[in-house]
Design a protein around this motif. Structure first.
Motif, PDB file in Angstrom:
ATOM      1  N   ASP A   1       1.056   2.239  13.671  1.00 35.82           N
ATOM      2  CA  ASP A   1       0.643   3.525  14.234  1.00 35.82           C
ATOM      3  C   ASP A   1       1.571   3.938  15.379  1.00 35.82           C
ATOM      4  OD1 ASP A   1      -1.472   4.544  12.736  1.00 35.82           O
ATOM      5  OD2 ASP A   1      -3.013   3.522  13.919  1.00 35.82           O
ATOM      6  N   ASP A   2       1.888   2.984  16.226  1.00 32.32           N
ATOM      7  CA  ASP A   2       2.732   3.282  17.385  1.00 32.32           C
ATOM      8  C   ASP A   2       4.197   3.459  16.984  1.00 32.32           C
ATOM      9  OD1 ASP A   2       0.535   3.150  19.143  1.00 32.32           O
ATOM     10  OD2 ASP A   2       0.689   0.972  19.215  1.00 32.32           O
TER      11      ASP A   2
ATOM     12  N   LEU B   1      -6.076  -6.971   4.623  1.00 30.89           N
ATOM     13  CA  LEU B   1      -5.177  -7.780   5.446  1.00 30.89           C
ATOM     14  C   LEU B   1      -3.955  -6.946   5.792  1.00 30.89           C
ATOM     15  CD1 LEU B   1      -5.147 -11.368   3.863  1.00 30.89           C
ATOM     16  CD2 LEU B   1      -6.297 -10.614   5.959  1.00 30.89           C
ATOM     17  N   SER B   2      -3.405  -7.241   6.937  1.00 31.46           N
ATOM     18  CA  SER B   2      -2.289  -6.482   7.475  1.00 31.46           C
ATOM     19  C   SER B   2      -1.311  -7.420   8.164  1.00 31.46           C
ATOM     20  CB  SER B   2      -2.833  -5.469   8.496  1.00 31.46           C
ATOM     21  OG  SER B   2      -1.848  -5.047   9.399  1.00 31.46           O
ATOM     22  N   ALA B   3      -0.082  -6.962   8.297  1.00 31.79           N
ATOM     23  CA  ALA B   3       0.886  -7.699   9.114  1.00 31.79           C
ATOM     24  C   ALA B   3       0.339  -7.943  10.513  1.00 31.79           C
ATOM     25  CB  ALA B   3       2.193  -6.910   9.182  1.00 31.79           C
TER      26      ALA B   3
ATOM     27  N   GLY C   1       1.068  -1.717   7.449  1.00 32.52           N
ATOM     28  CA  GLY C   1       0.161  -0.830   8.171  1.00 32.52           C
ATOM     29  C   GLY C   1      -0.868  -1.640   8.944  1.00 32.52           C
ATOM     30  N   ASN C   2      -1.294  -1.125  10.093  1.00 26.87           N
ATOM     31  CA  ASN C   2      -2.253  -1.867  10.911  1.00 26.87           C
ATOM     32  C   ASN C   2      -3.668  -1.752  10.345  1.00 26.87           C
ATOM     33  OD1 ASN C   2      -1.118   0.678  12.368  1.00 26.87           O
ATOM     34  ND2 ASN C   2      -3.275   0.645  12.980  1.00 26.87           N
ATOM     35  N   LEU C   3      -4.549  -2.604  10.828  1.00 29.69           N
ATOM     36  CA  LEU C   3      -5.886  -2.721  10.257  1.00 29.69           C
ATOM     37  C   LEU C   3      -6.686  -1.426  10.353  1.00 29.69           C
ATOM     38  CD1 LEU C   3      -6.781  -6.261  11.625  1.00 29.69           C
ATOM     39  CD2 LEU C   3      -6.465  -5.663   9.211  1.00 29.69           C
TER      40      LEU C   3
ATOM     41  N   VAL D   1       0.811  -1.221   0.000  1.00 29.33           N
ATOM     42  CA  VAL D   1       0.000   0.000   0.000  1.00 29.33           C
ATOM     43  C   VAL D   1       0.844   1.272   0.000  1.00 29.33           C
ATOM     44  CG1 VAL D   1      -1.757   1.310   1.271  1.00 29.33           C
ATOM     45  CG2 VAL D   1      -1.954  -1.175   1.078  1.00 29.33           C
ATOM     46  N   PHE D   2       1.712   1.453   1.006  1.00 29.30           N
ATOM     47  CA  PHE D   2       2.491   2.689   1.102  1.00 29.30           C
ATOM     48  C   PHE D   2       3.433   2.814  -0.095  1.00 29.30           C
ATOM     49  CE2 PHE D   2       2.021   1.684   5.786  1.00 29.30           C
ATOM     50  CZ  PHE D   2       1.049   2.637   6.029  1.00 29.30           C
ATOM     51  N   GLY D   3       3.207   3.818  -0.921  1.00 28.40           N
ATOM     52  CA  GLY D   3       4.054   4.021  -2.089  1.00 28.40           C
ATOM     53  C   GLY D   3       3.529   3.352  -3.330  1.00 28.40           C
ATOM     54  N   THR D   4       2.901   2.205  -3.184  1.00 27.37           N
ATOM     55  CA  THR D   4       2.367   1.480  -4.337  1.00 27.37           C
ATOM     56  C   THR D   4       0.971   1.970  -4.708  1.00 27.37           C
ATOM     57  OG1 THR D   4       3.654  -0.500  -3.745  1.00 27.37           O
ATOM     58  CG2 THR D   4       1.779  -0.812  -5.239  1.00 27.37           C
TER      59      THR D   4
END
Length: 246
Positions: free
Chosen positions: A75-76, A154-156, A134-136, A22-25
């Motif tokens: 986020d944290d 889906l997220s890590a 990134g979180n949900l 997601v980030f950048g893509t």
């Protein structure tokens, strides 16, 4: 930009699920943060600030992978990095509420101009799902604001492991009960794609030459190890046989 004469990929039918970094893509983190800073803190070099914040991303996740930190949401981690860099940019005076609001910029990232329509076209034929560190909560709020029409988020966080841990790629395939070779990762980062390939996934590279800003363009040359190379998500839709609505 979209190519006018994209060559269809012969193996398009061999894939069931598209997983998206997601980030950048899919979203423009750099440009979004620059715009936010121009509005909230115009005295700050927004481009330098955005890059400094993003530069802490991999080292922060490495602290989780090594066990130095327990499982920690992005986020944290973003907040930890933010608190570290604020003094460098003359913003050490920001109160907690202002810092929390600024940290939420990652929930407000703008999609690249082709992303919403590209995902919409691709989901007509494939399951389209995020696979991001990134979180949900972050990914869901981002999608809602930007209008990103995911089939699934889906997220890590789901696997409690950050990419490039194999648990993320293989876990996503397991969620949809398909073998890894019927899953394709779509990303603008070769390290992410390489890790996915090592787990048996197919890979599609998306050019995002200005991910780090127009003053720091990326090398987006094609690499033979990827199954597909596309100029953007509209081009990828063409290559995968997902035509635009007439």
């Amino acid at each position: 930009m979209q190519t006018a004469t994209a060559t269809p990929w012969a193996d398009a039918g061999s894939v069931d699920v598209l997983l998206f970094d997601v980030f950048g893509t899919v979203v423009d983190w750099h440009g979004s943060i620059v715009r936010e800073m121009a509005h909230a803190h115009p005295q700050v070099d927004g481009a330098a600030f955005a890059r400094a914040w993003r530069a802490g991303y991999q080292p922060a996740m490495a602290r989780v992978r090594s066990g130095e930190l327990g499982w920690t949401l992005i986020d944290d981690l973003h907040r930890i990095i933010l608190d570290t860099i604020l003094p460098q940019f003359g913003l050490a005076h920001l109160e907690d509420a202002a810092r929390a609001q600024l940290n939420r910029v990652w929930h407000r990232l703008d999609a690249w101009p082709d992303s919403v329509e590209g995902v919409r076209r691709l989901k007509a034929k494939y399951i389209c799902c995020t696979l991001s560190n990134g979180n949900l909560g972050l990914l869901t709020r981002m999608a809602k604001r930007a209008g990103l029409p995911w089939d699934c988020v889906l997220s890590a966080e789901v696997f409690r492991a950050y990419k490039p841990d194999p648990a993320t790629y293989l876990g996503a395939a397991k969620v949809f009960d398909v073998p890894p070779h019927r899953v394709m990762l779509v990303a603008a980062h070769h390290d992410d794609l390489a890790a996915a390939r090592a787990c048996g996934l197919r890979t599609a590279y998306v050019e995002r030459p200005f991910e780090f800003g127009r003053d720091q363009p990326k090398d987006v040359a094609a690499r033979a190890e990827n199954d597909l190379h596309s100029a953007d998500l509209l081009d990828l839709a063409d290559r995968l046989g997902c035509p635009a609505a007439v």
